[in-house]
Write a protein that holds these residues in place. Structure first.
Motif, PDB file in Angstrom:
ATOM      1  N   ARG A 207       9.548  10.762  11.613  1.00 36.48           N
ATOM      2  CA  ARG A 207      10.799  10.088  11.938  1.00 36.48           C
ATOM      3  C   ARG A 207      11.041   8.924  10.985  1.00 36.48           C
ATOM      4  NH1 ARG A 207      11.282   8.446  18.052  1.00 36.48           N
ATOM      5  NH2 ARG A 207      13.388   7.973  17.263  1.00 36.48           N
ATOM      6  N   TYR A 208       9.935   8.235  10.611  1.00 38.05           N
ATOM      7  CA  TYR A 208      10.121   7.072   9.749  1.00 38.05           C
ATOM      8  C   TYR A 208       8.928   6.883   8.822  1.00 38.05           C
ATOM      9  CZ  TYR A 208      12.723   2.943   8.491  1.00 38.05           C
ATOM     10  OH  TYR A 208      13.479   2.040   7.797  1.00 38.05           O
ATOM     11  N   PRO A 209       8.853   7.654   7.744  1.00 37.00           N
ATOM     12  CA  PRO A 209       7.770   7.459   6.766  1.00 37.00           C
ATOM     13  C   PRO A 209       8.068   6.287   5.843  1.00 37.00           C
ATOM     14  CG  PRO A 209       9.186   9.260   6.074  1.00 37.00           C
ATOM     15  CD  PRO A 209       9.727   8.777   7.393  1.00 37.00           C
ATOM     16  N   VAL A 210       7.027   5.598   5.389  1.00 42.12           N
ATOM     17  CA  VAL A 210       7.181   4.503   4.434  1.00 42.12           C
ATOM     18  C   VAL A 210       6.141   4.649   3.335  1.00 42.12           C
ATOM     19  CG1 VAL A 210       8.039   2.920   6.208  1.00 42.12           C
ATOM     20  CG2 VAL A 210       5.625   2.888   5.578  1.00 42.12           C
ATOM     21  N   VAL A 211       6.372   3.942   2.241  1.00 38.51           N
ATOM     22  CA  VAL A 211       5.487   3.979   1.078  1.00 38.51           C
ATOM     23  C   VAL A 211       4.975   2.571   0.792  1.00 38.51           C
ATOM     24  CG1 VAL A 211       5.350   4.410  -1.415  1.00 38.51           C
ATOM     25  CG2 VAL A 211       6.645   5.972   0.046  1.00 38.51           C
ATOM     26  N   ILE A 212       3.683   2.460   0.483  1.00 40.48           N
ATOM     27  CA  ILE A 212       3.112   1.239  -0.084  1.00 40.48           C
ATOM     28  C   ILE A 212       2.607   1.608  -1.473  1.00 40.48           C
ATOM     29  CG2 ILE A 212       1.350  -0.550   0.111  1.00 40.48           C
ATOM     30  CD1 ILE A 212       1.304  -0.069   3.119  1.00 40.48           C
ATOM     31  N   VAL A 213       3.074   0.921  -2.486  1.00 35.68           N
ATOM     32  CA  VAL A 213       2.750   1.303  -3.857  1.00 35.68           C
ATOM     33  C   VAL A 213       1.952   0.187  -4.532  1.00 35.68           C
ATOM     34  CG1 VAL A 213       4.987   0.474  -4.675  1.00 35.68           C
ATOM     35  CG2 VAL A 213       3.719   2.117  -6.056  1.00 35.68           C
ATOM     36  N   GLY A 214       0.881   0.590  -5.235  1.00 37.41           N
ATOM     37  CA  GLY A 214      -0.002  -0.370  -5.897  1.00 37.41           C
ATOM     38  C   GLY A 214       0.060  -0.275  -7.405  1.00 37.41           C
ATOM     39  N   GLY A 215      -0.835  -1.014  -8.054  1.00 34.55           N
ATOM     40  CA  GLY A 215      -0.814  -1.125  -9.503  1.00 34.55           C
ATOM     41  C   GLY A 215      -1.051   0.175 -10.234  1.00 34.55           C
TER      42      GLY A 215
ATOM     43  N   VAL B 168      10.128   1.396   0.510  1.00 36.90           N
ATOM     44  CA  VAL B 168       8.971   1.190  -0.363  1.00 36.90           C
ATOM     45  C   VAL B 168       8.573  -0.284  -0.356  1.00 36.90           C
ATOM     46  CG1 VAL B 168       8.054   1.398  -2.703  1.00 36.90           C
ATOM     47  CG2 VAL B 168       9.683   3.106  -1.849  1.00 36.90           C
ATOM     48  N   TYR B 169       7.306  -0.528  -0.035  1.00 38.20           N
ATOM     49  CA  TYR B 169       6.713  -1.863  -0.138  1.00 38.20           C
ATOM     50  C   TYR B 169       5.850  -1.922  -1.392  1.00 38.20           C
ATOM     51  CZ  TYR B 169       7.821  -2.949   4.787  1.00 38.20           C
ATOM     52  OH  TYR B 169       8.450  -3.199   5.976  1.00 38.20           O
ATOM     53  N   ASN B 170       5.863  -3.061  -2.057  1.00 35.22           N
ATOM     54  CA  ASN B 170       4.918  -3.314  -3.145  1.00 35.22           C
ATOM     55  C   ASN B 170       3.679  -3.989  -2.593  1.00 35.22           C
ATOM     56  OD1 ASN B 170       6.308  -2.290  -5.407  1.00 35.22           O
ATOM     57  ND2 ASN B 170       7.576  -4.131  -5.529  1.00 35.22           N
TER      58      ASN B 170
ATOM     59  N   GLY C 144      10.028  -4.799   0.588  1.00 37.07           N
ATOM     60  CA  GLY C 144       9.409  -6.111   0.473  1.00 37.07           C
ATOM     61  C   GLY C 144       8.054  -6.081  -0.203  1.00 37.07           C
ATOM     62  N   HIS C 145       7.565  -7.283  -0.488  1.00 36.78           N
ATOM     63  CA  HIS C 145       6.252  -7.497  -1.104  1.00 36.78           C
ATOM     64  C   HIS C 145       5.282  -7.868  -0.001  1.00 36.78           C
ATOM     65  CE1 HIS C 145       3.526 -10.655  -3.158  1.00 36.78           C
ATOM     66  NE2 HIS C 145       3.002  -9.465  -3.370  1.00 36.78           N
TER      67      HIS C 145
ATOM     68  N   THR D 291      -3.185   2.443  -4.452  1.00 37.08           N
ATOM     69  CA  THR D 291      -3.589   1.130  -3.954  1.00 37.08           C
ATOM     70  C   THR D 291      -4.759   1.280  -2.999  1.00 37.08           C
ATOM     71  OG1 THR D 291      -2.892  -0.836  -2.721  1.00 37.08           O
ATOM     72  CG2 THR D 291      -1.869   1.258  -2.102  1.00 37.08           C
ATOM     73  N   GLN D 292      -5.618   0.262  -2.970  1.00 40.84           N
ATOM     74  CA  GLN D 292      -6.784   0.279  -2.099  1.00 40.84           C
ATOM     75  C   GLN D 292      -6.508  -0.370  -0.749  1.00 40.84           C
ATOM     76  OE1 GLN D 292      -9.665   1.667  -2.362  1.00 40.84           O
ATOM     77  NE2 GLN D 292      -9.886   2.223  -4.493  1.00 40.84           N
ATOM     78  N   LEU D 293      -5.294  -0.872  -0.521  1.00 42.79           N
ATOM     79  CA  LEU D 293      -4.959  -1.491   0.763  1.00 42.79           C
ATOM     80  C   LEU D 293      -5.910  -2.650   1.094  1.00 42.79           C
ATOM     81  CD1 LEU D 293      -4.061   1.653   2.923  1.00 42.79           C
ATOM     82  CD2 LEU D 293      -2.513   0.118   1.699  1.00 42.79           C
ATOM     83  N   ASP D 294      -5.792  -3.724   0.329  1.00 41.39           N
ATOM     84  CA  ASP D 294      -6.659  -4.878   0.534  1.00 41.39           C
ATOM     85  C   ASP D 294      -6.199  -5.700   1.738  1.00 41.39           C
ATOM     86  OD1 ASP D 294      -4.527  -6.584  -0.288  1.00 41.39           O
ATOM     87  OD2 ASP D 294      -5.081  -6.289  -2.374  1.00 41.39           O
ATOM     88  N   GLN D 295      -6.894  -6.793   1.973  1.00 37.31           N
ATOM     89  CA  GLN D 295      -6.651  -7.591   3.178  1.00 37.31           C
ATOM     90  C   GLN D 295      -5.232  -8.152   3.223  1.00 37.31           C
ATOM     91  OE1 GLN D 295      -9.206 -11.003   3.640  1.00 37.31           O
ATOM     92  NE2 GLN D 295      -8.534 -11.439   5.695  1.00 37.31           N
ATOM     93  N   VAL D 296      -4.743  -8.656   2.087  1.00 38.70           N
ATOM     94  CA  VAL D 296      -3.403  -9.244   2.089  1.00 38.70           C
ATOM     95  C   VAL D 296      -2.348  -8.156   2.245  1.00 38.70           C
ATOM     96  CG1 VAL D 296      -1.768 -10.671   0.811  1.00 38.70           C
ATOM     97  CG2 VAL D 296      -4.213 -11.162   0.664  1.00 38.70           C
ATOM     98  N   THR D 297      -2.477  -7.078   1.483  1.00 41.84           N
ATOM     99  CA  THR D 297      -1.495  -5.995   1.548  1.00 41.84           C
ATOM    100  C   THR D 297      -1.372  -5.452   2.963  1.00 41.84           C
ATOM    101  OG1 THR D 297      -1.860  -5.371  -0.769  1.00 41.84           O
ATOM    102  CG2 THR D 297      -0.919  -3.683   0.684  1.00 41.84           C
TER     103      THR D 297
END
Length: 552
Positions: free
Chosen positions: A205-213, A233-235, A252-253, A277-283
């Motif tokens: 219903r609502y897929p999103v993307v997180i994109v890394g370096g 898309v989130y950075n 957003g970032h 992306t490795q999905l770190d603590q801040v991300t």
């Protein structure tokens, strides 16, 4: 062992580097690499960059690897020198940056070498490198170097370390020259993996993307996928150049201080595609996302498994070919835009600072963004000042941000030097606090020596901002966090650069405009308001609200 003419280990090594498209070797020049340095000096296709400190050299090598996705070479001298570059190597490891470290180890012939005793510190790097190995004899060095160049880029990129005896470089080498190659990942199952992910996206219903370096090279394909499948898309943290922040699907970032409304798309998601992306603590906003109810799809070569509750799929493939296959398999959809896109525009709109009596950090970022070219490369340190850059710069050009995700201070100035050497036609701006400037800022002299006209903007508020915030909240008073004001303009001129001091916001634009067109390194010392510690917090408010603990 004495340096001998002819085909030596050093000459063979340099040919391997050139054929692998390595363009720079960073080092603080030391005795153990004399034969290697002599060969590099005589080659036109590769440049030795002699830094002022090992940590500066390490950050330079990391920044070039991050910007170009090709490894730079870092020379690590005796014990103290090797120890000095650890933070740069750790940054490369955490940020998945290809770097090759050649580390001095004790000579094969200690008596003949006539050198001081040297510690073998190869093992020190094992926790922060993809691969650590010692050369047991000179003949093995070229083969290990070729293998290191390959390993630094394949799978999960990162730093590799080769311990080389200090007297090995001048030894004759008569064997066949090894060749560095990057072995492509297996793609036999890529189509099936993309079809499976396409099924998840179609049903979501609502897929999103997180994109890394590591998805930077897939930028065009990512934009096409976001458009066709209507994906927010989130950075990832400090990877704001992966997806243009002006795009209508930009959500957003995922940095510090993100308001809840901007997390709307991520909060509502049922499928999260994490690309490169490795999905770190801040991300992940303190490992809050993805939630156990959200299906996570990790895409990228060598991506480590995530310890989480919930369904997780891993696709071991480069991001760009995966996205091509996903576009072919998924059904174009029209989904309503998230509130996150509207919220991000509000979040990134600079506030009115006309009532501020001193220079506000927002004024600095606003003036820089107005005057600097669109494709300017921005390097930054850790520190509260960086929150203003993250929030108000608005990254639109590819490969335009260099920042460490591990909160390393002292990164910005050396990184700017390396970025300008790698991309001489682009403007490069380093944003750094006063504390970080005095850690590695002497590399501005390296910029002068190598004619790399970078602009260094020092946000000088006389304060260790993050620590001051913690102390104000916890104790209602400050201890050991103030920094005496430094005349950075005079300091810069003493190193051969141009130096400016800004105490008034009216001076900002004229000075920045002048610095941007000067063909020499420039340092702009901006005296910012110490009360403004983040875009949303004033130190006086924290001190006033805190209740000091009772007792002495």
């Amino acid at each position: 062992m004495r340096y001998q003419a002819g085909a030596t280990v050093a000459q063979t090594a340099v040919r391997i580097l050139i054929e692998a498209r390595v363009r720079r070797v960073y080092a603080v020049v030391g005795h153990s690499f004399l034969p290697l340095l002599d060969v590099v000096q005589r080659e036109r296709e590769i440049t030795l960059v002699a830094a002022r400190h090992d940590s500066g050299a390490a950050f330079m090598a990391e920044a070039e690897g991050k910007l170009t996705e090709r490894p730079a070479v870092l020379l690590a001298g005796r014990g103290p020198g090797a120890a000095g570059l650890v933070i740069g190597v750790q940054t490369a490891f955490q940020d998945e940056t290809p770097v090759v470290v050649l580390l001095e180890t004790p000579p094969l012939d200690p008596v003949g070498a006539g050198e001081l005793p040297t510690s073998d510190l190869t093992a020190m790097f094992e926790p922060i490198a993809k691969w650590c190995v010692r050369a047991e004899d000179p003949d093995g060095v070229p083969g290990l170097l070729a293998e290191a160049l390959t390993r630094s880029r394949e799978g999960r990129p990162g730093p590799v370390v080769i311990g080389v005896p200090s007297d090995a470089w001048g030894v004759p080498y008569d064997s066949a020259k090894p060749v560095a190659t990057v072995r492509p990942p297996a793609v036999g199952t890529l189509g099936r993996s993309a079809e499976a992910v396409a099924g998840l996206v179609d049903e979501a219903r609502y897929p999103v993307v997180i994109v890394g370096g590591r998805a930077r090279s897939a930028r065009d394909e990512l934009i096409a996928v976001a458009d066709e499948l209507s994906l927010p898309v989130y950075n990832a943290f400090r990877r704001q150049d992966a997806f243009p922040e002006t795009h209508e699907r930009y959500a957003g970032h995922l940095g510090l201080g993100i308001p809840a409304r901007q997390l709307d798309a991520l909060e509502r998601a049922d499928v999260v595609l994490a690309l490169g992306t490795q999905l770190d603590q801040v991300t992940t906003q303190g490992y809050r996302y993805p939630t156990a109810q959200q299906t996570l799809v990790l895409v990228g070569t060598g991506i480590e498994a995530q310890r989480r509750r919930g369904l997780t799929f891993r696709v071991d493939a480069e991001v760009e070919p995966f996205l091509r296959e996903l576009r072919a398999a998924a059904t174009p959809r029209t989904r309503r835009a998230s509130a996150a896109n509207a919220a991000v525009h509000t979040f990134m709109t600079p506030p009115d600072t006309s009532g501020n009596t001193r220079v506000h950090p927002v004024d600095v970022v606003r003036a820089l963004r107005k005057l600097a070219p669109e494709d300017t490369i921005v390097t930054s340190d850790a520190g509260n000042f960086a929150q203003f850059m993250h929030r108000y710069w608005c990254f639109t050009a590819p490969r335009s941000q260099l920042g460490p995700s591990n909160a390393a201070m002292g990164y910005a100035v050396p990184a700017a030097v390396a970025a300008k050497l790698a991309e001489p036609r682009r403007s490069v701006v380093a944003m750094v606090g006063d504390a970080g400037t005095l850690m590695t800022g002497q590399e501005i002299e390296t910029a002068v020596r190598y004619r790399a006209p970078v602009m260094v903007v020092v946000f000088q508020n006389g304060l260790h901002g993050p620590l001051a915030m913690h102390q104000a909240r916890s104790h209602g008073r400050l201890s050991g966090v103030t920094i005496p004001l430094t005349d950075f303009a005079s300091w810069a001129r003493g190193l051969g650069a141009a130096g400016y001091t800004v105490d008034d916001r009216e001076e900002l634009e004229p000075i920045i405009a002048s610095a941007l067109v000067r063909q020499r390194p420039c340092v702009i010392d901006v005296r910012t308001d110490p009360d403004v510690v983040t875009p949303d917090v004033r130190l006086s408010g924290l001190l006033g609200a805190a209740r000091p603990p009772s007792g002495p």
